[in-house]
Write an enzyme that holds these catalytic residues in place. Sequence first.
Site, mmCIF file in Angstrom:
data_model
loop_
_atom_site.group_PDB
_atom_site.id
_atom_site.type_symbol
_atom_site.label_atom_id
_atom_site.label_comp_id
_atom_site.label_asym_id
_atom_site.label_seq_id
_atom_site.Cartn_x
_atom_site.Cartn_y
_atom_site.Cartn_z
ATOM 1 N N ASP A 113 28.667 43.140 45.920
ATOM 2 C CA ASP A 113 30.043 43.616 45.990
ATOM 3 C C ASP A 113 29.994 45.110 45.673
ATOM 4 O O ASP A 113 29.718 45.507 44.547
ATOM 5 C CB ASP A 113 30.874 42.854 44.953
ATOM 6 C CG ASP A 113 32.318 43.331 44.880
ATOM 7 O OD1 ASP A 113 32.672 44.307 45.582
ATOM 8 O OD2 ASP A 113 33.086 42.719 44.120
ATOM 9 N N LYS A 126 39.310 51.159 47.606
ATOM 10 C CA LYS A 126 38.815 51.952 46.492
ATOM 11 C C LYS A 126 38.297 53.306 46.991
ATOM 12 O O LYS A 126 38.711 54.336 46.512
ATOM 13 C CB LYS A 126 37.673 51.213 45.767
ATOM 14 C CG LYS A 126 38.012 49.789 45.346
ATOM 15 C CD LYS A 126 38.867 49.716 44.089
ATOM 16 C CE LYS A 126 39.550 48.377 43.876
ATOM 17 N NZ LYS A 126 38.694 47.244 43.680
ATOM 18 N N TRP A 167 34.834 41.130 37.858
ATOM 19 C CA TRP A 167 34.688 40.806 39.283
ATOM 20 C C TRP A 167 33.464 39.941 39.528
ATOM 21 O O TRP A 167 33.485 39.039 40.371
ATOM 22 C CB TRP A 167 34.651 42.072 40.131
ATOM 23 C CG TRP A 167 35.948 42.820 40.100
ATOM 24 C CD1 TRP A 167 36.169 44.071 39.596
ATOM 25 C CD2 TRP A 167 37.242 42.360 40.551
ATOM 26 N NE1 TRP A 167 37.499 44.403 39.711
ATOM 27 C CE2 TRP A 167 38.172 43.382 40.293
ATOM 28 C CE3 TRP A 167 37.689 41.179 41.146
ATOM 29 C CZ2 TRP A 167 39.528 43.260 40.624
ATOM 30 C CZ3 TRP A 167 39.034 41.062 41.470
ATOM 31 C CH2 TRP A 167 39.931 42.089 41.206
HETATM 32 C C1 PLP Z 1 38.962 45.793 43.417
HETATM 33 C C2 PLP Z 1 37.725 44.982 43.381
HETATM 34 C C3 PLP Z 1 37.698 43.654 43.875
HETATM 35 C C4 PLP Z 1 38.920 42.975 44.434
HETATM 36 O O1 PLP Z 1 39.151 43.445 45.686
HETATM 37 P P1 PLP Z 1 40.258 42.815 46.647
HETATM 38 O O2 PLP Z 1 40.030 43.609 47.878
HETATM 39 O O3 PLP Z 1 41.577 43.047 45.983
HETATM 40 O O4 PLP Z 1 39.957 41.371 46.801
HETATM 41 C C5 PLP Z 1 36.497 42.982 43.855
HETATM 42 N N1 PLP Z 1 35.384 43.545 43.373
HETATM 43 C C6 PLP Z 1 35.364 44.812 42.879
HETATM 44 C C7 PLP Z 1 34.096 45.384 42.360
HETATM 45 C C8 PLP Z 1 36.539 45.556 42.880
HETATM 46 O O5 PLP Z 1 36.527 46.812 42.393
#
Ligand code: PLP
Length: 369
Positions: free
Chosen positions: A175, A199, A107
Amino acid sequence: MKRVFNFSAGPSMLPLEVLEKAGAEITDANGTGQSVMEMSHRSKDYKPIIEKTESLLRELMGVPTNYRVLFLQGGASLQFAMVPINLAGVEQDAPRKKAAYVDTGVWADKAIKEAVKYVDVDIVASSRDKGYVLIPDTPRPPKDATFYHITLNNTIVGTKWNKLPETGNVPLTTDASSCFLSEPLDVSQFGVIYAGAQKNLGPAGTTVIVIREDLIGKAPSWTPVMLRYDIHAKEGSMYNTPPCYGIYIINLVLEWIKEQGGVEVMAKRNREKAALLYDYLDNSKTFLSPIEKSSRSLMNIPFIYRSVAEDKKPDLEKRFVQEAAKEGLVNLAGHRLVGGMRASIYNAMPVEGVKALIGFMERFEKNIR
Ligand SMILES: *Cc1c(COP(=O)(O)O)cnc(C)c1O
């Protein structure tokens, strides 16, 4: 009722109490005679829902007053573009600005690949050459960096930042998709925190952004209106139709967290759950955690076979995932990019789920020997 223990990395398990409340209100929310899905986002019935969601989030996270909370769409992946455009984007012919990024996995790498379209990316540290099994030491960012980006919890490989990098005056952006509200976080250390809800917070379709006010309003003129933090902040996340129902479920999840005792209680439980599984893995003759102890995630715990011939691994991994599923322990396959197995144990996973998994693993170990 038959409920499984769902170890999916996302979308993932939600608290049963939340689903039951949503179920009870599905046709008539709060005596309005309507489902939240049917409400106008500008109605007097819906407004208190989004307002309560924001105030609860502020309370639980301890968001300082000079930060804005936004509920947008597009997932964390859209933030990979919105952060660099809004914080450091420049007009068409102007010289580009610089941003510091740390590469800690898939990511983080995706965030970098998106950012290079808008800013000069300086990858100040990376654990790529170590297979991403740890969070690297991080130097201070270059003085001319406009922001510094990290991936707080690396969902796929299973690492997390236990100590934030020192960035001086350079705003830290992160993030936090897979660790949002899993542990207390000092929001004032960050310029921007963003997370896809699916998540640890609610259903897919909502992205939460917590952003320091002074970082809003710097987007260049070419920025599409839907990608501008200033517009979304000015309109209270209602420039267009927000993900109304997703925000409502987030509200229920936040109420649940508060009833459980808040983020501190979540953190305590998460540490207990993770410790059970890591202890088991560290003492197992069959499985192991490939992640350095100093960098282990509380949320996503990958594991692999300790000593199995390479050619036997795929079959044994499949067998593990299939036999576990038969016992109601589902979605234990590792991410397709890294293989192995992975247990994602977010806030909603009860300790009983982790104990059931360990019990299954003990039996499985005996059977394959
Ligand atoms: C799942 C995830 C993403 C992607 O998220 P989307 O909402 O599908 O764009 C990005 N960064 C991390 C750390 C993730 O766990």
